[in-house]
Scaffold this motif. Structure first.
Motif, PDB file in Angstrom:
ATOM      1  N   ARG A  30      -1.423  -8.106  -4.390  1.00 18.38           N
ATOM      2  CA  ARG A  30      -2.525  -6.987  -3.713  1.00 18.38           C
ATOM      3  C   ARG A  30      -2.440  -6.140  -2.830  1.00 18.38           C
ATOM      4  NH1 ARG A  30      -8.322  -8.545  -5.156  1.00 18.38           N
ATOM      5  NH2 ARG A  30      -8.434  -7.762  -3.570  1.00 18.38           N
ATOM      6  N   ARG A  31      -3.374  -4.866  -3.125  1.00 20.10           N
ATOM      7  CA  ARG A  31      -2.328  -3.392  -1.656  1.00 20.10           C
ATOM      8  C   ARG A  31      -3.772  -4.111   0.103  1.00 20.10           C
ATOM      9  NH1 ARG A  31      -4.199   2.453  -2.375  1.00 20.10           N
ATOM     10  NH2 ARG A  31      -2.736   1.821  -4.017  1.00 20.10           N
ATOM     11  N   ASP A  32      -4.430  -5.344  -0.382  1.00 22.55           N
ATOM     12  CA  ASP A  32      -5.170  -5.256   0.516  1.00 22.55           C
ATOM     13  C   ASP A  32      -4.627  -6.619   1.390  1.00 22.55           C
ATOM     14  OD1 ASP A  32      -6.230  -6.989  -1.392  1.00 22.55           O
ATOM     15  OD2 ASP A  32      -8.419  -6.825  -0.419  1.00 22.55           O
ATOM     16  N   TRP A  33      -3.420  -7.413   1.022  1.00 21.47           N
ATOM     17  CA  TRP A  33      -2.502  -8.579   1.267  1.00 21.47           C
ATOM     18  C   TRP A  33      -1.264  -8.485   2.747  1.00 21.47           C
ATOM     19  CZ3 TRP A  33      -1.523 -11.443  -3.728  1.00 21.47           C
ATOM     20  CH2 TRP A  33      -2.337 -12.317  -4.237  1.00 21.47           C
ATOM     21  N   LYS A  34      -2.272  -7.547   4.073  1.00 25.21           N
ATOM     22  CA  LYS A  34      -1.523  -6.967   4.618  1.00 25.21           C
ATOM     23  C   LYS A  34      -0.662  -7.537   4.746  1.00 25.21           C
ATOM     24  CE  LYS A  34      -2.998  -3.008   3.590  1.00 25.21           C
ATOM     25  NZ  LYS A  34      -2.689  -1.890   2.895  1.00 25.21           N
ATOM     26  N   GLN A  50       3.397  -4.874   3.875  1.00 26.87           N
ATOM     27  CA  GLN A  50       3.089  -4.240   5.044  1.00 26.87           C
ATOM     28  C   GLN A  50       4.110  -2.796   4.684  1.00 26.87           C
ATOM     29  OE1 GLN A  50       5.233  -6.357   8.256  1.00 26.87           O
ATOM     30  NE2 GLN A  50       3.652  -8.204   8.127  1.00 26.87           N
TER      31      GLN A  50
END
Length: 166
Positions: A25-29, A33
């Protein structure tokens, strides 16, 4: 853990039909990263070692073992620290490995291992970002393993075929 090395457990949502899990998921920074530009799939047979390699132009690898089991290692030549992670398809997780660490894996157990991995640099066939050394290189001698100096494998050339001591 080596700086930048991250492990994220993934959740499985099970019902009578099977299960579902998100693996990127893109929001799993914390793990992703960098922008992901390529995904790869690899199958390896029991006992196979794929090591050592590193990326010196900024590639980061994010491994997800989908089936089977792998011992995944990352090694820092400067500090002589080695991190060893066992990851399985039964206990889904993402392992983020900054490419400047030497890294690789060994399939453990008696079944094929299925690996999906995401990278932030597209593979360049003409000029690959990959430096290699032999899987059994005797100069890989960890001073610590998973932050421990009392591991019996410390101070010896790394052997992917050490038996578990626990």
């Amino acid at each position: 853990m080596l700086e930048g090395l991250e492990i994220k457990s993934l959740r499985k949502f099970a019902d009578e039909r099977g299960f579902f899990a998100e693996i990127m998921r893109r929001d799993w920074k914390d793990v992703f990263q960098e922008e992901i530009v390529q995904a790869n799939f690899s199958i390896s047979y029991p006992g196979i070692v794929r090591a050592w390699h590193r990326h010196l132009r900024g590639q980061v690898d994010c491994f997800v073992v989908l089936k089977g089991a792998m011992k995944i290692c990352a090694y820092d030549d400067e500090t002589k620290e080695l991190d060893e992670i066992v990851s399985t398809g039964e206990n889904l997780q993402i392992i983020r490995i900054p490419g400047y660490y030497w890294h690789g894996f060994k399939v453990v157990g008696d079944e094929r291992a299925y690996l999906v991995y995401f990278v932030n640099r597209q593979y360049d066939y003409e000029n690959p970002d990959e430096e290699r050394r032999p899987w059994n290189d005797p100069t890989v001698v960890p001073k610590t393993i998973n932050g421990r100096e009392d591991d019996p494998k410390v101070g010896k050339p790394w052997n992917w075929f050490y038996l578990p001591y626990k």
